[in-house]
Design a protein around this motif. Structure first.
Motif, PDB file in Angstrom:
ATOM      1  N   UNK A 222       1.199  -9.652   9.665  1.00  0.00           N
ATOM      2  CA  UNK A 222       1.820  -8.991   8.516  1.00  0.00           C
ATOM      3  C   UNK A 222       0.800  -8.680   7.416  1.00  0.00           C
ATOM      4  N   UNK A 223      -0.379  -9.258   7.493  1.00  0.00           N
ATOM      5  CA  UNK A 223      -1.481  -8.952   6.585  1.00  0.00           C
ATOM      6  C   UNK A 223      -2.791  -9.070   7.357  1.00  0.00           C
TER       7      UNK A 223
ATOM      8  N   UNK B   2       1.198 -15.157  -2.447  1.00  0.00           N
ATOM      9  CA  UNK B   2       1.549 -14.086  -1.518  1.00  0.00           C
ATOM     10  C   UNK B   2       1.158 -14.446  -0.091  1.00  0.00           C
ATOM     11  N   UNK B   3      -0.018 -15.010   0.076  1.00  0.00           N
ATOM     12  CA  UNK B   3      -0.465 -15.387   1.418  1.00  0.00           C
ATOM     13  C   UNK B   3       0.381 -16.514   1.982  1.00  0.00           C
TER      14      UNK B   3
ATOM     15  N   UNK C 283      -5.750  -5.237   0.122  1.00  0.00           N
ATOM     16  CA  UNK C 283      -4.940  -5.321   1.340  1.00  0.00           C
ATOM     17  C   UNK C 283      -3.660  -6.133   1.139  1.00  0.00           C
ATOM     18  N   UNK C 284      -3.632  -6.981   0.129  1.00  0.00           N
ATOM     19  CA  UNK C 284      -2.440  -7.790  -0.128  1.00  0.00           C
ATOM     20  C   UNK C 284      -1.756  -7.400  -1.439  1.00  0.00           C
TER      21      UNK C 284
ATOM     22  N   UNK D 125       1.963  -8.368  -6.028  1.00  0.00           N
ATOM     23  CA  UNK D 125       2.842  -7.905  -7.090  1.00  0.00           C
ATOM     24  C   UNK D 125       4.273  -8.393  -6.881  1.00  0.00           C
ATOM     25  N   UNK D 126       4.672  -8.541  -5.626  1.00  0.00           N
ATOM     26  CA  UNK D 126       6.028  -8.996  -5.325  1.00  0.00           C
ATOM     27  C   UNK D 126       6.276 -10.444  -5.751  1.00  0.00           C
TER      28      UNK D 126
END
Length: 280
Positions: free
Chosen positions: A28-29, A185-186, A237-238, A243-244
């Motif tokens: 997904x990343x 995020x990760x 890339x992330x 931001x989410x």
């Protein structure tokens, strides 16, 4: 060598990893098929390979050594082992080996495999090395114990992962907000967790290794430094996932990127903690 898949001749196609909340690393990343991903990995190698090489040399890796390099990425450590350290054999394992295949041959073999799979058992080695692998996997203690089980008596396990020394506290600069958002995020998207990495020496003891040691290297965040370029590319890339999190907005992220790109960040990069131990 047991388990499936196995290398075929000097080369085996394919890749290391596991599952996470939203898919593992590279799913997904940081997908390896996206343009520039190999170059991003190489920027991290430029920042950290000299530390890894020095540690492996200090442990006596050299002629006659049989090595396993887990999560080999673009193969910079594996190639150094095969071409400069002069080891007898190095098996480079990753879940996707597209970056490794052009360099395979001679002492360097490649294997596409998931190290979390129950049948992962590629043999016994004098050195097992994994860098920036366990931080992305669940059940890291179990995986570390599995890697320890691949050592011959007297063999060395060398594990490295990111260590975050700055972002837990103030000040709330754009750089720190960006790093906090990145780690969150990760963790949410691929399961990355670096909160436990300061406990690496105890983990090494817990899985039965002796002569345990650890060290931390923090590369400087200079303008146009490899590590600054690595984090800028990683943030790009992330970006959406960062931001989410709601931990920063687009304007703050842009400020962090500008400060990092121009060398204006007065802070520490996440570093590399390397731990090692010897099997009885």
């Amino acid at each position: 060598m047991s388990g499936d898949p196995t290398p075929t001749g000097p080369l085996a196609a394919g890749g290391t990893g596991g599952s996470a909340a939203g898919g593992g690393y590279g799913e997904s990343l940081f997908e390896p098929w996206k343009p520039g991903e190999g170059e991003r990995i190489d920027l991290g190698s430029l920042a950290y390979d000299h530390v890894t090489r020095a540690r492996l040399r200090a442990l006596g890796v050299g002629p006659g050594t049989r090595c396993l390099d887990v999560g080999a990425g673009t193969g910079t450590v594996a190639r150094w082992l095969a071409e400069e350290a002069g080891v007898a054999e190095v098996l480079a394992v990753d879940r996707d080996v597209r970056f490794l295949e052009p360099y395979a041959g001679g002492a360097l073999l490649t294997l596409a495999a998931d190290i979390t799979a129950p049948d992962f058992d590629p043999g016994r080695f004098d050195l097992v090395h994994a860098r920036f692998v366990l931080m992305h996997l669940p059940e890291r203690g179990r995986i570390a114990a599995r890697l320890r089980g691949l050592l011959r008596p007297g063999g060395h396990l060398v594990l490295g992962d990111a260590i975050d020394l700055t972002t837990a506290g103030p000040p709330d600069t754009p750089y720190r907000l960006a790093m906090r958002a990145m780690w969150q995020a990760l963790r949410s998207s691929i399961g990355t967790d670096v909160s436990w990495t300061p406990g690496y020496p105890r983990l090494m003891r817990d899985i039965g290794l002796s002569a345990v040691g650890a060290e931390v290297h923090v590369p400087p965040l200079g303008e146009q430094s490899p590590i600054a370029a690595f984090w800028l590319d990683t943030w790009d890339r992330s970006r959406e996932a960062m931001l989410a999190t709601g931990m920063l907005d687009a304007e703050q992220l842009a400020e962090a990127q500008e400060a990092l790109a121009t060398g204006a960040v007065a802070d520490l990069s996440p570093g590399l903690i390397t731990a090692w131990g010897t099997a009885a």
